[in-house]
Motif scaffolding. Structure first.
Motif, PDB file in Angstrom:
ATOM      1  N   TYR A  43      39.218  95.603  44.291  1.00  0.00           N
ATOM      2  CA  TYR A  43      40.200  95.243  43.283  1.00  0.00           C
ATOM      3  C   TYR A  43      41.490  94.718  43.903  1.00  0.00           C
ATOM      4  CZ  TYR A  43      37.329  98.551  40.584  1.00  0.00           C
ATOM      5  OH  TYR A  43      36.306  99.207  39.979  1.00  0.00           O
ATOM      6  N   TYR A  98      32.925  98.084  44.003  1.00  0.00           N
ATOM      7  CA  TYR A  98      33.882  97.108  43.499  1.00  0.00           C
ATOM      8  C   TYR A  98      35.125  97.092  44.378  1.00  0.00           C
ATOM      9  CZ  TYR A  98      31.100  97.386  39.245  1.00  0.00           C
ATOM     10  OH  TYR A  98      30.073  97.355  38.344  1.00  0.00           O
ATOM     11  N   PHE A 130      48.338  95.414  45.632  1.00  0.00           N
ATOM     12  CA  PHE A 130      47.526  96.495  46.176  1.00  0.00           C
ATOM     13  C   PHE A 130      46.053  96.104  46.157  1.00  0.00           C
ATOM     14  CE2 PHE A 130      50.495  99.944  46.664  1.00  0.00           C
ATOM     15  CZ  PHE A 130      51.495  99.672  45.759  1.00  0.00           C
ATOM     16  N   GLN A 133      52.023  95.006  41.280  1.00  0.00           N
ATOM     17  CA  GLN A 133      53.042  95.903  40.774  1.00  0.00           C
ATOM     18  C   GLN A 133      54.406  95.252  40.903  1.00  0.00           C
ATOM     19  OE1 GLN A 133      53.866  99.643  42.838  1.00  0.00           O
ATOM     20  NE2 GLN A 133      54.246 100.654  40.886  1.00  0.00           N
ATOM     21  N   PHE A 174      43.381 103.181  47.460  1.00  0.00           N
ATOM     22  CA  PHE A 174      44.339 102.084  47.522  1.00  0.00           C
ATOM     23  C   PHE A 174      44.861 101.869  48.930  1.00  0.00           C
ATOM     24  CE2 PHE A 174      45.239 100.815  43.190  1.00  0.00           C
ATOM     25  CZ  PHE A 174      44.684 101.845  42.460  1.00  0.00           C
ATOM     26  N   GLY A 175      45.166 100.620  49.236  1.00  0.00           N
ATOM     27  CA  GLY A 175      45.937 100.304  50.421  1.00  0.00           C
ATOM     28  C   GLY A 175      47.403 100.596  50.150  1.00  0.00           C
ATOM     29  N   LYS A 176      48.236 100.385  51.144  1.00  0.00           N
ATOM     30  CA  LYS A 176      49.657 100.675  51.009  1.00  0.00           C
ATOM     31  C   LYS A 176      50.425  99.570  50.284  1.00  0.00           C
ATOM     32  CE  LYS A 176      50.480 103.949  54.762  1.00  0.00           C
ATOM     33  NZ  LYS A 176      49.149 104.521  54.684  1.00  0.00           N
ATOM     34  N   GLY A 177      49.763  98.461  50.048  1.00  0.00           N
ATOM     35  CA  GLY A 177      50.417  97.396  49.309  1.00  0.00           C
ATOM     36  C   GLY A 177      51.062  96.362  50.210  1.00  0.00           C
ATOM     37  N   LEU A 237      50.815  99.416  37.562  1.00  0.00           N
ATOM     38  CA  LEU A 237      49.965  98.443  38.232  1.00  0.00           C
ATOM     39  C   LEU A 237      49.205  97.610  37.209  1.00  0.00           C
ATOM     40  CD1 LEU A 237      50.513 100.502  40.562  1.00  0.00           C
ATOM     41  CD2 LEU A 237      48.263  99.877  41.428  1.00  0.00           C
ATOM     42  N   PRO A 246      37.719 108.178  41.883  1.00  0.00           N
ATOM     43  CA  PRO A 246      38.987 107.448  41.924  1.00  0.00           C
ATOM     44  C   PRO A 246      38.932 106.303  42.926  1.00  0.00           C
ATOM     45  CG  PRO A 246      39.157 109.512  43.109  1.00  0.00           C
ATOM     46  CD  PRO A 246      37.797 109.512  42.472  1.00  0.00           C
ATOM     47  N   LEU A 247      39.810 105.334  42.722  1.00  0.00           N
ATOM     48  CA  LEU A 247      39.916 104.227  43.655  1.00  0.00           C
ATOM     49  C   LEU A 247      40.700 104.661  44.894  1.00  0.00           C
ATOM     50  CD1 LEU A 247      40.793 101.277  41.238  1.00  0.00           C
ATOM     51  CD2 LEU A 247      38.543 102.102  41.978  1.00  0.00           C
ATOM     52  N   TYR A 280      45.475  94.644  42.515  1.00  0.00           N
ATOM     53  CA  TYR A 280      46.450  95.005  41.502  1.00  0.00           C
ATOM     54  C   TYR A 280      47.810  94.445  41.902  1.00  0.00           C
ATOM     55  CZ  TYR A 280      43.369  98.498  39.317  1.00  0.00           C
ATOM     56  OH  TYR A 280      42.353  99.128  38.659  1.00  0.00           O
ATOM     57  N   ARG A 314      53.963  93.480  50.153  1.00  0.00           N
ATOM     58  CA  ARG A 314      55.103  92.970  49.386  1.00  0.00           C
ATOM     59  C   ARG A 314      55.201  91.464  49.588  1.00  0.00           C
ATOM     60  NH1 ARG A 314      59.557  95.325  47.098  1.00  0.00           N
ATOM     61  NH2 ARG A 314      58.942  97.341  47.982  1.00  0.00           N
TER      62      ARG A 314
END
Lengths: 116, 111
Positions: free
Chosen positions: B33, B31, B88, B37, B101-104, B43, B98-99, B35, B106
């Motif tokens: 995703y 999967y 994210f 924030q 994550f990328g750094k996000g 999130l 656990p997933l 998210y 902005r």
């Protein structure tokens, strides 16, 4: 959607004290909960994976005696920061995976910890 | 090892479309995703896509997955100021893993 709560949302404590943060899944049962730490303007750092009824699995570099995790029921996991120091100040976020919908992971609103 | 990459910033004008891109390395991901924030908050799961799908649309959100190139994108149509947040990208398997994550990214929306 599924709801995850955290308590407290914000806490300020003195150096050397212990702080407990609660993570609850309000409308679903979570067999697995995750604890993350997030520094300002950075991504989430996974601290540990918590499975109900068993010991938590900690990520490399995370001190298990410092960050005590208890997952006593299918709806509650707690993170206790023991003997907190200023460098433990951070945003702590939990997430939970539903037993009935394992592809989704829902996050709590986070707890901001400030250690003076 | 597992790695998720995202650009750090995106700025768009209100009413335009936003496209946030993400690349991942784990070809076994089941999967993927997205998210959102907002400042000082946790999130919020926006949407997710199963790895055998190419596209998923949910109101203003469109997710495109190129599994061959391990590229995921999130398109937000008619971007509003309320869409300003960090987005994210994450990859994962089902079960207790656990997933990652990328750094996000902005996203700033200019009125």
């Amino acid at each position: 959607g599924a709801v995850v709560s955290q308590h407290p949302s914000r806490v300020i404590c003195k150096s050397g004290t212990s702080v407990k943060i609660e993570c609850r899944s309000l409308d679903f049962q979570a067999t697995t909960m995750f604890w993350y730490r997030q520094f300002p303007k950075q991504s989430l750092m996974l601290m540990a994976t918590s499975n109900e009824g068993s010991k938590a699995t900690y990520e490399q570099g995370v001190e298990k005696d410092k960050f005590l995790i208890n997952h006593a029921s299918l709806t509650l996991s707690t993170l206790t920061v023991t003997s907190a120091h200023p460098e433990d100040s951070s945003f702590y976020i939990c997430s939970a995976r539903s037993r009935d919908s394992v592809e989704t992971q829902y996050f709590g609103p986070g707890t901001r910890l400030l250690v003076l | 090892g597992e790695d998720v990459e995202q650009s750090l910033f995106l700025s768009v004008r209100e009413g335009d479309s936003s496209v946030i891109n993400c690349t991942y390395t784990d070809s076994s991901s089941t999967y993927l995703y997205w998210y959102k924030q907002e400042p000082g908050a946790g999130l919020q799961l926006l949407t997710y896509i199963f790895s055998n799908m190419d596209m998923k649309q949910d109101q203003r959100l469109t997710v495109l997955l190129n599994k061959k190139d391990k590229h995921l994108s999130l398109r937000i149509a008619d971007t509003q100021t309320g869409d300003s947040a960090i987005y994210f990208c994450a990859e994962g398997l089902s079960g207790n893993t656990p997933l990652v994550f990328g750094k996000g990214t902005r996203l700033s929306v200019i009125a």
